[in-house]
Design a protein around this motif. Sequence first.
Motif, PDB file in Angstrom:
ATOM      1  N   ARG A 142      70.689 -10.455  60.681  1.00 28.54           N
ATOM      2  CA  ARG A 142      70.178 -11.919  61.439  1.00 28.54           C
ATOM      3  C   ARG A 142      68.986 -10.047  62.456  1.00 28.54           C
ATOM      4  NH1 ARG A 142      71.049 -16.361  64.915  1.00 28.54           N
ATOM      5  NH2 ARG A 142      69.587 -16.309  65.082  1.00 28.54           N
ATOM      6  N   PHE A 143      70.132  -8.997  63.051  1.00 25.96           N
ATOM      7  CA  PHE A 143      69.754  -8.405  63.947  1.00 25.96           C
ATOM      8  C   PHE A 143      68.959  -7.028  62.982  1.00 25.96           C
ATOM      9  CE2 PHE A 143      70.480  -4.082  65.814  1.00 25.96           C
ATOM     10  CZ  PHE A 143      70.269  -3.969  66.115  1.00 25.96           C
ATOM     11  N   ALA A 144      69.333  -7.743  61.717  1.00 23.30           N
ATOM     12  CA  ALA A 144      68.507  -6.054  61.101  1.00 23.30           C
ATOM     13  C   ALA A 144      66.823  -6.703  60.997  1.00 23.30           C
ATOM     14  CB  ALA A 144      69.488  -5.469  60.087  1.00 23.30           C
ATOM     15  N   ARG A 145      67.272  -7.937  60.254  1.00 25.69           N
ATOM     16  CA  ARG A 145      65.837  -8.340  59.919  1.00 25.69           C
ATOM     17  C   ARG A 145      64.590  -8.642  61.136  1.00 25.69           C
ATOM     18  NH1 ARG A 145      63.760 -11.233  56.475  1.00 25.69           N
ATOM     19  NH2 ARG A 145      65.220 -11.922  54.814  1.00 25.69           N
ATOM     20  N   ALA A 146      65.334  -8.269  62.524  1.00 25.64           N
ATOM     21  CA  ALA A 146      64.388  -8.542  63.808  1.00 25.64           C
ATOM     22  C   ALA A 146      64.000  -7.354  64.240  1.00 25.64           C
ATOM     23  CB  ALA A 146      65.457  -9.578  64.490  1.00 25.64           C
ATOM     24  N   TYR A 147      65.219  -6.231  64.139  1.00 28.20           N
ATOM     25  CA  TYR A 147      65.285  -4.736  64.541  1.00 28.20           C
ATOM     26  C   TYR A 147      63.533  -4.609  63.926  1.00 28.20           C
ATOM     27  CZ  TYR A 147      66.390  -0.053  65.510  1.00 28.20           C
ATOM     28  OH  TYR A 147      66.635   0.993  66.115  1.00 28.20           O
ATOM     29  N   LEU A 148      63.789  -4.766  62.228  1.00 28.32           N
ATOM     30  CA  LEU A 148      63.168  -3.848  61.538  1.00 28.32           C
ATOM     31  C   LEU A 148      61.467  -4.524  61.471  1.00 28.32           C
ATOM     32  CD1 LEU A 148      64.919  -2.118  58.607  1.00 28.32           C
ATOM     33  CD2 LEU A 148      64.375  -1.141  61.197  1.00 28.32           C
ATOM     34  N   THR A 149      61.633  -5.360  62.048  1.00 26.99           N
ATOM     35  CA  THR A 149      60.081  -6.165  62.159  1.00 26.99           C
ATOM     36  C   THR A 149      58.975  -6.002  63.054  1.00 26.99           C
ATOM     37  OG1 THR A 149      60.693  -8.658  60.324  1.00 26.99           O
ATOM     38  CG2 THR A 149      59.078  -8.728  61.443  1.00 26.99           C
ATOM     39  N   TRP A 150      57.791  -5.737  63.139  1.00 26.10           N
ATOM     40  CA  TRP A 150      57.523  -5.582  64.287  1.00 26.10           C
ATOM     41  C   TRP A 150      55.938  -5.317  63.956  1.00 26.10           C
ATOM     42  CZ3 TRP A 150      60.816  -1.001  64.002  1.00 26.10           C
ATOM     43  CH2 TRP A 150      60.347   0.027  62.808  1.00 26.10           C
ATOM     44  N   ALA A 157      57.416 -11.495  69.533  1.00 27.62           N
ATOM     45  CA  ALA A 157      58.034 -12.214  68.544  1.00 27.62           C
ATOM     46  C   ALA A 157      59.068 -11.267  68.135  1.00 27.62           C
ATOM     47  CB  ALA A 157      57.461 -12.438  67.583  1.00 27.62           C
ATOM     48  N   ARG A 158      58.766 -10.079  67.907  1.00 27.67           N
ATOM     49  CA  ARG A 158      60.448  -9.469  67.965  1.00 27.67           C
ATOM     50  C   ARG A 158      61.061  -9.598  68.989  1.00 27.67           C
ATOM     51  NH1 ARG A 158      62.168  -3.776  69.018  1.00 27.67           N
ATOM     52  NH2 ARG A 158      63.453  -2.545  67.372  1.00 27.67           N
ATOM     53  N   ALA A 159      60.931  -9.331  70.532  1.00 26.19           N
ATOM     54  CA  ALA A 159      61.990  -9.546  71.579  1.00 26.19           C
ATOM     55  C   ALA A 159      62.913 -11.384  71.463  1.00 26.19           C
ATOM     56  CB  ALA A 159      60.965  -8.981  72.777  1.00 26.19           C
ATOM     57  N   VAL A 160      61.426 -12.283  71.086  1.00 26.52           N
ATOM     58  CA  VAL A 160      62.662 -13.455  71.280  1.00 26.52           C
ATOM     59  C   VAL A 160      63.439 -13.373  69.738  1.00 26.52           C
ATOM     60  CG1 VAL A 160      62.589 -15.500  70.237  1.00 26.52           C
ATOM     61  CG2 VAL A 160      60.682 -14.082  72.017  1.00 26.52           C
ATOM     62  N   ALA A 161      63.794 -12.601  68.675  1.00 30.45           N
ATOM     63  CA  ALA A 161      63.981 -12.577  67.439  1.00 30.45           C
ATOM     64  C   ALA A 161      65.703 -11.999  68.026  1.00 30.45           C
ATOM     65  CB  ALA A 161      63.630 -12.146  66.510  1.00 30.45           C
ATOM     66  N   LEU A 162      65.554 -10.624  68.394  1.00 31.12           N
ATOM     67  CA  LEU A 162      66.299 -10.290  68.902  1.00 31.12           C
ATOM     68  C   LEU A 162      67.129 -10.612  69.697  1.00 31.12           C
ATOM     69  CD1 LEU A 162      64.798  -6.605  68.767  1.00 31.12           C
ATOM     70  CD2 LEU A 162      66.502  -7.470  67.646  1.00 31.12           C
ATOM     71  N   ALA A 163      66.959 -11.120  70.498  1.00 29.48           N
ATOM     72  CA  ALA A 163      67.695 -12.032  72.352  1.00 29.48           C
ATOM     73  C   ALA A 163      68.658 -13.290  71.535  1.00 29.48           C
ATOM     74  CB  ALA A 163      67.061 -12.336  72.664  1.00 29.48           C
ATOM     75  N   THR A 172      66.114  -5.545  74.776  1.00 29.31           N
ATOM     76  CA  THR A 172      65.329  -6.616  73.774  1.00 29.31           C
ATOM     77  C   THR A 172      64.211  -5.815  72.706  1.00 29.31           C
ATOM     78  OG1 THR A 172      63.795  -7.949  74.583  1.00 29.31           O
ATOM     79  CG2 THR A 172      65.575  -8.981  74.117  1.00 29.31           C
ATOM     80  N   GLU A 173      63.511  -4.585  73.453  1.00 27.64           N
ATOM     81  CA  GLU A 173      62.811  -3.344  73.036  1.00 27.64           C
ATOM     82  C   GLU A 173      63.343  -2.802  72.194  1.00 27.64           C
ATOM     83  OE1 GLU A 173      60.449  -2.024  75.752  1.00 27.64           O
ATOM     84  OE2 GLU A 173      59.587  -3.395  76.740  1.00 27.64           O
ATOM     85  N   MET A 174      64.214  -2.369  72.092  1.00 28.85           N
ATOM     86  CA  MET A 174      66.042  -1.075  71.914  1.00 28.85           C
ATOM     87  C   MET A 174      65.161  -0.214  71.262  1.00 28.85           C
ATOM     88  SD  MET A 174      68.476  -3.156  71.348  1.00 28.85           S
ATOM     89  CE  MET A 174      69.521  -2.999  69.665  1.00 28.85           C
ATOM     90  N   GLY A 175      64.533  -0.015  71.540  1.00 34.24           N
ATOM     91  CA  GLY A 175      63.963   1.651  71.749  1.00 34.24           C
ATOM     92  C   GLY A 175      62.459   1.866  70.563  1.00 34.24           C
ATOM     93  N   TRP A 176      61.865   0.059  70.429  1.00 35.20           N
ATOM     94  CA  TRP A 176      60.448  -0.371  69.690  1.00 35.20           C
ATOM     95  C   TRP A 176      59.466   0.771  70.849  1.00 35.20           C
ATOM     96  CZ3 TRP A 176      56.354  -4.143  69.628  1.00 35.20           C
ATOM     97  CH2 TRP A 176      55.577  -3.931  68.527  1.00 35.20           C
ATOM     98  N   ASP A 177      58.181   1.131  70.313  1.00 30.58           N
ATOM     99  CA  ASP A 177      57.493   2.173  70.964  1.00 30.58           C
ATOM    100  C   ASP A 177      55.746   1.270  71.459  1.00 30.58           C
ATOM    101  OD1 ASP A 177      56.363   2.288  68.551  1.00 30.58           O
ATOM    102  OD2 ASP A 177      55.408   4.171  69.404  1.00 30.58           O
ATOM    103  N   LYS A 178      56.258  -0.332  71.094  1.00 30.07           N
ATOM    104  CA  LYS A 178      55.186  -1.325  70.358  1.00 30.07           C
ATOM    105  C   LYS A 178      54.163  -1.304  69.971  1.00 30.07           C
ATOM    106  CE  LYS A 178      56.912  -3.723  74.973  1.00 30.07           C
ATOM    107  NZ  LYS A 178      56.138  -3.964  76.151  1.00 30.07           N
ATOM    108  N   THR A 250      76.111  -5.047  69.659  1.00 26.92           N
ATOM    109  CA  THR A 250      76.582  -4.508  71.234  1.00 26.92           C
ATOM    110  C   THR A 250      75.880  -3.168  71.162  1.00 26.92           C
ATOM    111  OG1 THR A 250      77.825  -2.481  70.121  1.00 26.92           O
ATOM    112  CG2 THR A 250      78.866  -4.396  70.623  1.00 26.92           C
ATOM    113  N   GLY A 251      74.812  -2.573  70.901  1.00 25.63           N
ATOM    114  CA  GLY A 251      73.295  -1.928  70.958  1.00 25.63           C
ATOM    115  C   GLY A 251      73.414  -1.279  69.240  1.00 25.63           C
TER     116      GLY A 251
END
Length: 376
Positions: A142-150, A157-163, A172-178, A250-251
Amino acid sequence: MLGLPDPGDWEAKKARRKAKTAPAPTPAAPPAQASAVNPWESAAEALKAQQQRTAATPSPPASTPPPARETGAPWATIDEKSGSVALRRLGRGVLWAVVGLAVITGVRAWVVPNQHTADNAPPPAKTAPAYPSDAAQAVAGRFARAYLTWDEDAPEARAVALAAVLPDGADTEMGWDKQGRQDVLAVQPGAVTPTTQKQARVRVDVLIRTTEEEATPAKGKKKATEAKTADRWIGLDVPVVQTAGQVVVTGQPGMVGVPAHGPKTPELKTPETDAAFGQQTADTVNDFFRAYAGGDTDTVTAPGATVPPLPDGMTLVGVTSWAADAGTGDDRTGTARVTWRIGQAQVEQTYRIELTRVASADAQRWQVANIHGSTA
């Protein structure tokens, strides 16, 4: 005792025998014959003389043996009591019982191990509970799908899926520059490697589709943009930890490469074939796949067999090969290679076929009892 007569009886018998058989005294008898003496009488007289000498000598009463019965014999008869006999027999019985018990105990110790030794053995070491790999794979997927979808137009939408798979209060941004757009087409969780402190590393393979816009120049007009997409597999190593009965990420993960090919397989033995039986059942296999492609297998399968029909859009090109395994009996197996048409393409596939012999009053025939893909 010693098989000799009682001395008292001996003296009485001797006196009677003398009175009956004694001859008349003859004055001229030689002195040697008149002085013949019975040895028992001499022994008795010597014993009496010795006893008289011993009685004349005073001695302590405690050490004086009881006087023997004066029977005129050189020995004393002592009756053995029945109690001493029984005691002696009892002692012998107890002794043999102890010997027998020792023998039995020794043999038992050789055959049956000592239970105390097993009881004193140290208890087996306690093993740590297995890591919850299924839960770790589900959370990491689940994390991989949310993390690599933007999507830069909808960053929320990405922040909600990661939370949903991060600890409370995590970034919840996990390093993404939007910026940019990317979709996940497939997620495949893999190996779970436990580390320390209930942590683990989960390998996840992800198929992504990235959208890239390129500007195309046009004469006399503004530059137009064209969207291009590219699909590729990437790998993620996702860190997780087990806490409060759950698994959470964890990160940040790390992207890793996907192997271009798998390892070499071991040499697998192929079953021996029966060419004659293969020719005998070739029509049975061809008829089955034609019915299989048409969606009706009831007429070509054995009684009680259930083979679900294929989905629509598959057309049978033909059975490329059929090889029956060597064997005997009413149940046989074999391998079939079949070519299908799917859309505009053709693809060859491999099946393992199980046949069974069905007999009736008039004849017997072979029918398909089961089918499954691959050669395993």
